[in-house]
Design a protein around this motif. Structure first.
Motif, mmCIF file in Angstrom:
data_model
loop_
_atom_site.group_PDB
_atom_site.id
_atom_site.type_symbol
_atom_site.label_atom_id
_atom_site.label_comp_id
_atom_site.label_asym_id
_atom_site.label_seq_id
_atom_site.Cartn_x
_atom_site.Cartn_y
_atom_site.Cartn_z
ATOM 1 N N CYS A 44 -61.636 30.783 14.887
ATOM 2 C CA CYS A 44 -60.959 31.498 15.971
ATOM 3 C C CYS A 44 -61.664 31.178 17.268
ATOM 4 O O CYS A 44 -62.877 31.391 17.399
ATOM 5 C CB CYS A 44 -61.040 33.002 15.744
ATOM 6 S SG CYS A 44 -59.731 33.580 14.716
ATOM 7 N N LEU A 74 -62.225 31.831 21.118
ATOM 8 C CA LEU A 74 -62.043 32.858 22.152
ATOM 9 C C LEU A 74 -62.498 32.321 23.506
ATOM 10 O O LEU A 74 -63.693 32.218 23.770
ATOM 11 C CB LEU A 74 -62.851 34.113 21.827
ATOM 12 C CG LEU A 74 -62.498 34.895 20.564
ATOM 13 C CD1 LEU A 74 -63.274 36.206 20.518
ATOM 14 C CD2 LEU A 74 -61.007 35.190 20.504
ATOM 15 N N ARG A 90 -64.524 41.762 18.840
ATOM 16 C CA ARG A 90 -63.118 41.588 18.467
ATOM 17 C C ARG A 90 -63.008 41.110 17.018
ATOM 18 O O ARG A 90 -63.674 40.167 16.606
ATOM 19 C CB ARG A 90 -62.445 40.573 19.393
ATOM 20 C CG ARG A 90 -60.990 40.345 19.018
ATOM 21 C CD ARG A 90 -60.324 39.353 19.912
ATOM 22 N NE ARG A 90 -60.202 39.883 21.266
ATOM 23 C CZ ARG A 90 -59.606 39.241 22.264
ATOM 24 N NH1 ARG A 90 -59.088 38.049 22.063
ATOM 25 N NH2 ARG A 90 -59.536 39.781 23.457
ATOM 26 N N THR A 113 -61.488 39.231 13.946
ATOM 27 C CA THR A 113 -60.699 38.009 13.787
ATOM 28 C C THR A 113 -60.436 37.794 12.304
ATOM 29 O O THR A 113 -61.143 38.329 11.453
ATOM 30 C CB THR A 113 -61.467 36.786 14.321
ATOM 31 O OG1 THR A 113 -62.677 36.669 13.596
ATOM 32 C CG2 THR A 113 -61.761 36.882 15.799
ATOM 33 N N LYS A 164 -66.082 32.333 14.393
ATOM 34 C CA LYS A 164 -65.616 32.702 15.737
ATOM 35 C C LYS A 164 -66.377 31.829 16.742
ATOM 36 O O LYS A 164 -67.603 31.739 16.695
ATOM 37 C CB LYS A 164 -65.937 34.176 15.993
ATOM 38 C CG LYS A 164 -65.446 34.692 17.333
ATOM 39 C CD LYS A 164 -66.100 36.035 17.683
ATOM 40 C CE LYS A 164 -65.295 37.202 17.173
ATOM 41 N NZ LYS A 164 -65.763 38.498 17.792
#
Ligand code: TTP
Ligand code: MG
Length: 224
Positions: A37, A39, A83, A85, A90
């Motif tokens: 993920c 970001l 956050r 995910t 991440k």
């Protein structure tokens, strides 16, 4: 989203480096992989906090707006760290750490952030470190020279950054170097991989490839 420190979190990689060092380009490269993920930095939030462009205000009068801006950066970075995910990995553009250790520190040094204001940011930061799950597993340092990033910044032509000088980029470079290269400034929340981010974008992927297994936390096997 949960702040609880004991909650599990994904393998977390942060990408650090001066303004214009290519953090966004690095993140974009990793979007091709599964299980990660990506970001990006919440710069659009900094440009629009209940309609106020805090990034724009910062550069019109750093002394006046430094506390407002850095407080909001700290909040939005915390939000990125915690956050939830779906992915096991991440990848974040910057972190709450570089906001505090590079930018707040620089503004403090230059008297652009009054000491009482810096103390408030610090109290928040210390509380967050002790109570929130902002752990990091790996740091990628996109190492550049100030002249190269200055040139890129001029070409990119972000409206808010028109007043950013080579001197400011040199000072930010120095502080990144002390923190991530010489390791003499503050703690390091994880091991650092250093990449030569001065390379032109036509060949920079050769440099990225060196750290793909580590970023994906798959040192045995890498699949696109
Ligand atoms: P960067 O966080 O360096 O992001 P970038 O998109 O410019 O980097 P890259 O080209 O490598 O993708 O800076 C974004 C802007 O926000 C820049 O003008 C510096 C400013 N900034 C601060 O003033 N304080 C902060 O704490 C942070 C994180 C950014
Ligand atoms: Mg960017």
């Amino acid at each position: 989203m949960s702040l609880i420190k004991s909650d599990s979190r994904p393998f977390t990689v942060i990408v650090e480096g001066n303004i214009g060092s290519g953090k966004t380009t690095f993140l974009n490269y990793f979007k091709q992989y599964h299980d990660i993920c990506v970001l990006s930095e919440p710069i659009e939030m900094w440009r629009n906090c209940n309609i106020h462009n805090l990034l724009g205000l910062l550069y019109t009068d750093i002394k006046k707006w430094s506390f407002t801006f850095q407080s909001y950066v700290q909040l939005t970075m915390l939000q990125q760290h915690v956050r939830k995910t779906e992915c096991p990995v991440k990848l974040m553009e910057r972190s709450i750490y570089s906001a505090r250790y590079c930018f707040v520190e620089k503004m403090k040094e230059d008297n652009l952030l009054p000491l009482p204001s810096a103390a408030v940011i610090d109290q928040h930061f210390t509380w967050i470190k002790q109570n929130a799950n902002i752990g990091v597993d790996l740091i990628i340092y996109l190492r550049t020279t100030p002249e190269v990033v200055y040139e890129r910044m001029l070409q990119r032509n972000r409206a808010e950054e028109k007043s950013v000088s080579l001197e400011y980029l040199k000072a930010l470079h120095q502080i990144h170097e002390e923190w991530l290269f010489h390791k003499t400034l503050f703690e390091l929340p994880a091991n650092v991989i250093i990449l030569n981010a001065n390379l032109d974008k036509s060949i920079i992927t050769d440099e990225y490839i060196k750290c793909v297994p580590q970023v994906l936390n798959r040192t045995m096997q890498v699949q696109a």
